[in-house]
Structure formats: C-alpha cells, structure tokens
Design an enzyme around this catalytic site. Structure first.
Site, PDB file in Angstrom:
ATOM      1  N   ASP A 158       0.838  -1.198   0.000  1.00  0.00           N
ATOM      2  CA  ASP A 158       0.000   0.000   0.000  1.00  0.00           C
ATOM      3  C   ASP A 158       0.877   1.254   0.000  1.00  0.00           C
ATOM      4  O   ASP A 158       1.960   1.266  -0.575  1.00  0.00           O
ATOM      5  CB  ASP A 158      -0.923  -0.048   1.230  1.00  0.00           C
ATOM      6  N   HIS A 191      -3.642   6.020   3.915  1.00  0.00           N
ATOM      7  CA  HIS A 191      -4.426   4.899   3.397  1.00  0.00           C
ATOM      8  C   HIS A 191      -3.912   3.560   3.926  1.00  0.00           C
ATOM      9  O   HIS A 191      -4.679   2.736   4.435  1.00  0.00           O
ATOM     10  CB  HIS A 191      -4.386   4.926   1.867  1.00  0.00           C
ATOM     11  N   SER A 344     -11.348  -0.305  -0.566  1.00  0.00           N
ATOM     12  CA  SER A 344     -10.083  -0.462   0.151  1.00  0.00           C
ATOM     13  C   SER A 344     -10.331  -0.805   1.614  1.00  0.00           C
ATOM     14  O   SER A 344      -9.578  -1.559   2.226  1.00  0.00           O
ATOM     15  CB  SER A 344      -9.267   0.842   0.099  1.00  0.00           C
TER      16      SER A 344
END
Length: 382
Positions: A158, A191, A344
C-alpha cells in the site's frame, strides 16, 4: 514429360503458398498492450515470458543499453525494463515472449468521509443487520476468537504504514525490503495505515494478534506503477515460504495481464490474497487485480446491509464487507483515528475469512446487488 512438368509446377505452387501463408506453428508477433488508465506510464515495459522460457537467454539478446529494472521468477516469469525501439521490436518477435505491456498506474481505492464509527467489526460478528444504524457510534460490540491472527504474517502492500501507532501494539513493522519504487518507508498518505489497522489493529482490527508487515508501493498521493507492485508481490512469495501468509492489496487500476498473472502466481505460492473490487460503480471485470478469480475480490457494503453506491460489482466480486464510514488508525500521530470509505476499507475485513474459516452468509437485501454479483456478506460465525 508433360506430366512431370505439371507435377513440378504443382509442387512449386504448394511451396510458394506455404511460404506466403507460413507454417501452422509460426510464432505470432506479440502486440504491445497500451496503458488505458489515467496518468502517464513509467516509461518501462512489462515483459512476461512463457513458462519454462529462459529469462537470462531473452535478456542476453537485448541491447546493452537496455535498463532491466526488475526481474521476476516466483509469481511470474518476466521482467520490467526501459527498452529502446530496436529491443522492443525484437521482443515482439521472440517465441519465448508471452506478452508485453506498458507500465501503468495503480491507485488506492478509498474516499474520505467525516464520521467515526467502527460499525464494520460489529457487523462481522452479527448474524443480522445491526439494530443500531448510527454509523457515528464507537460503542458497537465485536465478538471474535481471541487468538485470531496468532502466528500469521499480513503483508499490507500500500502507501506504507505508521508502524508506531498504538493500535498495532508493537506487532507492526516494515518488511525486510520495505519499499518498491522511489520511496522512503513512511506513510505520508494514511491509506495504508488505515487498512493495516483494519486487518490487525488491537482496537480496529479483525486479526488482533497477527504480525503486520508494511510494503510501500504507492506514493503519498496514492499512486504507483504496476512494475513496483509486481516486484513487491514477487518478494512476498519468496519470503512467505513455510509461513502462514496473507496479503492485502487495497489498490487497482486499468486491466493488466501482468498484474493478473502475478496475482495468480502469488496465490499459487500459497498466499491468501485479498483485493479491493474498486470504487467506480462498474463491473469489476474491467480492472486489475480485481478481476483475478484466484484472489478474493471484496466489494463494499454499508451499515444498512446494502451495496455501497460506489462499489464495483459483477461476477469477479467474491463477497461484500463493510466499506463505508469505516473508522481505523490515522497516520498523523500514534493515537489518531479517522473515517474512510471505499472498497479499500472492505478488503481487509476479508482477512479473517482465512484466519477463522468464516462462513459466507447471504445477508444483503434482495435487489441491493446487481445481477451476476454474489449476494454474500462477510461473517465470522460458523
């Protein structure tokens, strides 16, 4: 004499015809797959070779000026390279070459919202829709095996992870090779930290005793090249030998045969792979790695047990999991948390399907998913 001349002419005609048409087994020139997504390519090409083909043998035929950036031998047989026009044309003619494509961009699969409710965990351990429909609450109950994740490595490929965040309880660290691409091992986006805490955070995670290993392949604006991601996958496949290993990739982009092949190879290596379905409200078969059947492709549901409006759908989607208004760790400090929405956020909820043998129950309301989409919602009750 006339008969002999006629026979010779017939044989000559047959020979010329066979030369012009080519033999049945003649190698077909490989077409270059152009990147169709948003943004520029890296300037590299992804070259996949046929199984058993010699990578060294193919590379040795290229010009010395060619820059071989990555070589892959575990999740797939191939390499990424900056190629001159002559070498590119040569590769198109070699029978060892399976495919050639431009190195495009993959991206995160999240959208930011402004609420703070870890309702997603509660929904995983509830057999019915939550009675409390207030997604802003932080007082939901979550029931799970207290050993969930013990002895398991979860690689989060990621934007990186703030491994010092208190929600990880000291179980998060950077992988032995922490980055692929021009990055330093820091999550400057948030994220990856959010996703990682949903996989294995003490408060926000589903596998509360798992080891979290961070690999950064996406920039601090959430973008990264396919070649870097494939290289990270190849690394994990090599590292995971003999260990219980899970990979979460909450990312995706335009269809890519190279990305698909590498994802299949990672699964074949014994790694459980969860991927995001995508946030474009379209058929997930249009993007990679979501369209890979060997991976677990996860769509997003909301607190009402309906498909989130942004979630992709279709036959490539294996199940739905909470993905709207999901609270998890933030990257700004070691104690902050934030709410994000996206497939996600749904993908890491799948982790415990592998770790606890989750049952899949048809819990979405009738008519809330599109025709051809599996009507399954993640759940941890047998």
């Amino acid at each position: 004499m006339l008969t002999r001349v006629s026979l010779c002419l017939s044989l000559l005609t047959l020979f010329i015809s066979s030369v012009l048409s080519g033999p049945t087994g003649l190698h077909k020139r490989v077409e270059i797959q152009r990147y169709t997504g948003d943004g520029d390519t890296s300037g590299r090409h992804l070259v996949l070779l046929k199984h058993g083909a010699s990578r060294a043998g193919v590379i040795s035929q290229l010009a010395s000026s060619v820059d071989i950036v990555y070589e892959w031998d575990t999740v797939c047989n191939g390499f990424a390279a900056v190629l001159d026009s002559v070498s590119l044309a040569l590769l198109q003619t070699l029978p060892e070459v399976e495919s050639i494509e431009e190195d495009g961009i993959m991206r995160t699969m999240d959208t930011v919202t402004q609420s703070d409710a870890p309702w997603g965990l509660a929904r995983l351990s509830s057999e019915t829709k939550l009675a409390n429909q207030d997604a802003s609450q932080l007082n939901f109950q979550y029931t799970c095996d207290d050993s969930a994740g013990a002895g398991v490595d979860i690689y989060v490929i990621d934007t990186g992870v703030r491994v010092s965040h208190t929600d990880f309880g000291g179980r998060a660290k950077w992988a032995r090779k922490p980055t692929f691409g021009p990055y330093v091992p820091i999550d400057g986006n948030g994220h990856g930290t959010h996703v990682a805490a949903t996989t294995g955070g003490t408060r926000f995670g589903v596998a509360k005793k798992a080891n979290i290993l961070a690999i950064k392949v996406l920039s601090d604006i959430g973008l990264g090249f396919t070649s870097d991601i494939i290289s990270a996958m190849n690394f994990v496949a090599e590292e995971s030998s003999g260990r219980s290993t899970v990979v979460n990739m909450s990312l995706g982009g335009a269809a890519s045969d190279a990305m698909d092949e590498a994802t299949k190879g990672l699964v074949k290596a014994g790694v459980h792979v969860a991927v995001a379905a995508g946030n474009d409200n379209v058929d997930a078969d249009s993007s990679s790695p979501a369209r890979v059947r060997e991976a677990i492709t996860v769509g997003a549901s909301n607190i009402s047990d309906s498909r989130a409006s942004f979630s992709n759908f279709g036959q490539a989607v294996d199940l739905f999991a909470p993905g709207e208004d999901i609270v998890s760790a933030d990257f700004l400090t070691d104690t902050d948390y934030q709410s994000l929405s996206g497939t996600s956020m749904a993908s890491p909820h799948d982790i415990e399907i592998k770790l606890q043998k989750w049952a899949l129950k048809g819990a979405l309301g009738l008519g809330s998913v599109s025709t051809g989409t599996r009507n399954l919602l993640s759940h941890n009750k047998e």
